[in-house]
Design an enzyme around this catalytic site. Structure first.
Site, PDB file in Angstrom:
ATOM      1  NE  ARG A  51      31.421  21.349  50.123  1.00 38.89           N
ATOM      2  CZ  ARG A  51      30.915  22.499  50.521  1.00 38.89           C
ATOM      3  NH1 ARG A  51      30.788  23.479  49.664  1.00 38.89           N
ATOM      4  NH2 ARG A  51      30.546  22.693  51.774  1.00 38.89           N
ATOM      5  CE  LYS A 148      12.303  19.874  59.794  1.00 45.73           C
ATOM      6  NZ  LYS A 148      11.727  20.237  61.020  1.00 45.73           N
ATOM      7  CG  ASP A 235      11.649  24.118  62.074  1.00 52.07           C
ATOM      8  OD1 ASP A 235      12.300  23.533  61.190  1.00 52.07           O
ATOM      9  OD2 ASP A 235      11.877  23.961  63.295  1.00 52.07           O
ATOM     10  CG  HIS A 240       7.768  17.496  62.982  1.00 50.57           C
ATOM     11  ND1 HIS A 240       8.273  16.643  62.036  1.00 50.57           N
ATOM     12  CD2 HIS A 240       8.823  18.193  63.440  1.00 50.57           C
ATOM     13  CE1 HIS A 240       9.581  16.817  61.945  1.00 50.57           C
ATOM     14  NE2 HIS A 240       9.935  17.759  62.780  1.00 50.57           N
TER      15      HIS A 240
HETATM   16  P1  NAD Z   1      25.349  20.504  57.312  1.00 51.32           P
HETATM   17  O1  NAD Z   1      25.525  21.908  56.855  1.00 51.32           O
HETATM   18  O2  NAD Z   1      25.961  20.091  58.609  1.00 51.32           O
HETATM   19  O3  NAD Z   1      25.903  19.524  56.196  1.00 51.32           O
HETATM   20  C1  NAD Z   1      25.719  19.770  54.841  1.00 51.32           C
HETATM   21  C2  NAD Z   1      26.589  18.824  54.051  1.00 51.32           C
HETATM   22  O4  NAD Z   1      26.459  19.169  52.674  1.00 51.32           O
HETATM   23  C3  NAD Z   1      28.069  18.894  54.401  1.00 51.32           C
HETATM   24  O5  NAD Z   1      28.564  17.581  54.501  1.00 51.32           O
HETATM   25  C4  NAD Z   1      28.667  19.587  53.185  1.00 51.32           C
HETATM   26  O6  NAD Z   1      29.995  19.184  52.940  1.00 51.32           O
HETATM   27  C5  NAD Z   1      27.748  19.098  52.095  1.00 51.32           C
HETATM   28  N1  NAD Z   1      27.841  19.944  50.899  1.00 51.32           N
HETATM   29  C6  NAD Z   1      27.527  21.255  50.801  1.00 51.32           C
HETATM   30  N2  NAD Z   1      27.805  21.695  49.535  1.00 51.32           N
HETATM   31  C7  NAD Z   1      28.296  20.619  48.866  1.00 51.32           C
HETATM   32  C8  NAD Z   1      28.788  20.433  47.544  1.00 51.32           C
HETATM   33  N3  NAD Z   1      28.816  21.418  46.656  1.00 51.32           N
HETATM   34  N4  NAD Z   1      29.207  19.208  47.194  1.00 51.32           N
HETATM   35  C9  NAD Z   1      29.189  18.183  48.076  1.00 51.32           C
HETATM   36  N5  NAD Z   1      28.737  18.295  49.340  1.00 51.32           N
HETATM   37  C10 NAD Z   1      28.310  19.505  49.735  1.00 51.32           C
HETATM   38  O7  NAD Z   1      23.795  20.227  57.282  1.00 51.32           O
HETATM   39  P2  NAD Z   1      22.990  19.106  58.099  1.00 51.32           P
HETATM   40  O8  NAD Z   1      22.605  19.657  59.420  1.00 51.32           O
HETATM   41  O9  NAD Z   1      23.741  17.832  58.051  1.00 51.32           O
HETATM   42  O10 NAD Z   1      21.630  19.004  57.261  1.00 51.32           O
HETATM   43  C11 NAD Z   1      21.529  18.353  56.011  1.00 51.32           C
HETATM   44  C12 NAD Z   1      20.084  18.389  55.550  1.00 51.32           C
HETATM   45  O11 NAD Z   1      19.278  17.722  56.496  1.00 51.32           O
HETATM   46  C13 NAD Z   1      19.507  19.799  55.441  1.00 51.32           C
HETATM   47  O12 NAD Z   1      18.580  19.828  54.391  1.00 51.32           O
HETATM   48  C14 NAD Z   1      18.783  19.979  56.778  1.00 51.32           C
HETATM   49  O13 NAD Z   1      17.724  20.891  56.679  1.00 51.32           O
HETATM   50  C15 NAD Z   1      18.251  18.578  56.993  1.00 51.32           C
HETATM   51  N6  NAD Z   1      18.009  18.250  58.408  1.00 51.32           N
HETATM   52  C16 NAD Z   1      19.016  18.270  59.325  1.00 51.32           C
HETATM   53  C17 NAD Z   1      18.754  17.921  60.635  1.00 51.32           C
HETATM   54  C18 NAD Z   1      19.851  17.883  61.681  1.00 51.32           C
HETATM   55  O14 NAD Z   1      19.575  17.442  62.806  1.00 51.32           O
HETATM   56  N7  NAD Z   1      21.073  18.300  61.359  1.00 51.32           N
HETATM   57  C19 NAD Z   1      17.461  17.565  61.025  1.00 51.32           C
HETATM   58  C20 NAD Z   1      16.450  17.537  60.067  1.00 51.32           C
HETATM   59  C21 NAD Z   1      16.743  17.878  58.753  1.00 51.32           C
END
Ligand code: NAD
Length: 482
Positions: A51, A148, A235, A240
């Site tokens: 964004r 997930k 979770d 898993h």
């Molecule tokens: P995060 O909150 O760090 O990132 C979310 C991203 O979404 C950001 O880049 C944000 O800018 C973007 N975003 C939010 N609203 C938006 C909009 N309106 N328009 C455009 N972009 C938008 O989250 P994350 O940790 O990167 O996780 C992302 C997904 O992956 C989630 O579903 C999470 O459950 C899953 N996940 C994450 C991990 C991890 O290790 N971080 C592991 C497994 C699963």
């Protein structure tokens, strides 16, 4: 042995959530490793969507900084890093609005594989797929990757599936459970179906019980608000542990092919029996020296969410009837470890003197740390003193057995992202699998709502609440140590 790298076709990979934690810590580092291994073709393009107003240059320099912070392996290879970063573009799109979509469409090429990785909260899946369709980003063969958690319960998983299947064919949808991309998880299949040694005894006639442990020494960290809604059952167990259980328990598929494997996994989930209330132990960690309690970390002083769960489950099918499966997972435990242990029955006619504390034969498959396999064998205790028995491990750590090739093996995200480009869905969950898993989990979790006092506290650094030991002691068994 030499690892073989087969380059994938040219592709455009669009990562929604390009400024997020997952993209910075896992996805882009994974792509960098595949770039270094020359598996990514030179004209591959990664388009990261966020964004914030950022130029390509400032986005690249952020990624470079975070690569150095973690640090990402081989980040000191300046030439490869520079080439890799040059192939990354940034697109500013707030997915809730209409700005930026037409620029994003212009960045996409017609003659290459197209994939969208939704590395964002699941609440955005619907709007992203709708806008991508409206702005004509979706091509008939494009792939869509979703992270997930896939739903919170059966109803929400069905809604997500409906949102995706309204716009994409199932063969285009890649539901990631990164555990399935781990080398040893795939080794479960190689071990079972590539060796005639195990399959004849892989059933309730020879297997006494099976344990699956996924333990973490860390706490919930910064994920408090998400985790407190989910708990260990949603979770970890729903995805898993269930996936590991499926691979351990499934029937041999007719071919090594995505749907043949997923059909067999689905049958396992559907044969999971109802879990009695006293076959579940829920726990939550207390505070310890230098460590906050679960309730302090999640910010809710009366939270009843479990950070640990142990279950005794059974499969109502011919192969496994009578063999219990014990599953446990938790945070702030003694160590970080993922392993599956298959305990075999004693021979039907025991000719030796009975000995206290004999554990018997078992096969343990370690997913982390030190991926490998240990077979515990019974042998004669060497030396004089008659025919006394002892148990020894036959140990194989892949890193030792495979030498430098083990280091060259792709990690889970590297493998999974390349599989998306290749169009190989074997290591991804199908919609019906995910729904069947929730259909089994939902009644267990629903039963907790009216179960006062059903949460047992445990000390950080322990192996969970003592009640989880009682679960096995009741059956005259013990957990394999953490
Ligand atoms: P995060 O909150 O760090 O990132 C979310 C991203 O979404 C950001 O880049 C944000 O800018 C973007 N975003 C939010 N609203 C938006 C909009 N309106 N328009 C455009 N972009 C938008 O989250 P994350 O940790 O990167 O996780 C992302 C997904 O992956 C989630 O579903 C999470 O459950 C899953 N996940 C994450 C991990 C991890 O290790 N971080 C592991 C497994 C699963």
């Amino acid at each position: 042995m030499v690892t073989t790298v087969i380059p994938v076709e040219p592709f455009d990979l669009v990562i929604f959530g390009g400024t997020g934690d997952l993209a910075r810590r896992k996805l882009l580092p994974a792509l960098f490793q595949r770039w270094r291994a020359r598996q990514m073709p030179e004209n591959a393009r990664v388009i990261c969507v966020g964004r914030q107003p950022l130029s390509d240059e400032s986005y690249r320099s952020r990624i470079e900084t975070s690569f150095r912070e973690f640090p990402v392996p081989c980040v000191e290879d300046r030439e490869a890093l520079g080439e890799f970063l040059n192939g990354i573009c940034y697109a500013r799109v707030d997915v809730n609005g209409s700005d930026g979509w037409s620029e994003l469409r212009r960045m996409l090429r017609q003659d290459v594989i197209r994939a969208f990785y939704l590395s964002v909260a699941p609440s955005l899946f619907g709007v992203i797929t709708a806008m991508a369709t409206e702005w004509k980003l979706v091509s008939p063969d494009c792939r869509i990757v979703v992270e997930k958690p896939f739903g919170h319960d059966l109803a929400s998983a069905r809604n997500l599936n409906a949102e995706l299947s309204g716009r994409f064919d199932e063969r285009q949808i890649y539901r990631i459970d990164h555990y399935l991309g781990k080398e040893t998880v795939q080794n479960l299949m190689a071990l079972r179906f590539g060796n005639s040694l195990f399959e004849p005894i892989w059933n309730s006639q020879y297997v006494d019980h099976i344990q699956i442990s996924v333990a973490e020494s860390g706490g919930i960290g910064g994920r408090g608000s998400y985790y407190d809604e989910a708990g260990a059952m949603r979770d970890m167990v729903q995805n898993h542990l269930m996936q590991l259980l499926c691979l351990i328990a499934m029937e041999p598929p007719a071919q090594f092919e995505a749907d043949a494997i997923r059909d067999e996994k689905l049958k396992v989930i559907k044969s999971l029996g109802r879990v009695a209330k006293d076959d579940v132990v829920r726990g939550q960690y207390l505070s310890g020296p230098g460590v906050a309690s679960y309730r302090d970390e999640c910010g809710d002083p009366v939270s009843e969410t479990e950070s640990f769960v142990a279950l005794r489950v059974h499969l109502d099918n011919w192969r496994w009837s009578g063999t219990p499966f014990y599953l446990r997972t938790g945070k702030r435990l003694r160590s970080t470890l993922t392993e599956v242990s298959v305990a075999f029955k004693d021979p039907v006619h025991w000719i030796f003197e009975e000995q206290a504390n004999r554990k018997g034969t078992s096969l343990t498959i370690r997913l982390q740390p030190n991926e490998g396999i240990t077979m515990r064998m019974t042998i004669k205790d060497p030396g004089p003193g008659g025919m006394r028995l002892t148990e020894v491990p036959l140990d194989m750590t892949f890193a030792e057995a495979l030498g430098s090739n083990a280091e060259a093996m792709p990690n889970a995200y590297e493998r999974l992202v390349m599989d998306v480009i290749r169009g190989n869905q074997t290591l991804f969950m199908r919609g019906d699998e995910v729904e069947a898993a929730w259909a089994w989990i939902d009644p267990i979790a629903a039963g907790w709502a009216d179960l006062p006092g059903g949460l047992y506290m445990y000390d950080p650094g322990s192996d969970g609440p003592v009640q989880s030991h009682a679960l096995l002691h009741r059956d005259r068994r013990d957990w394999q140590g953490l």
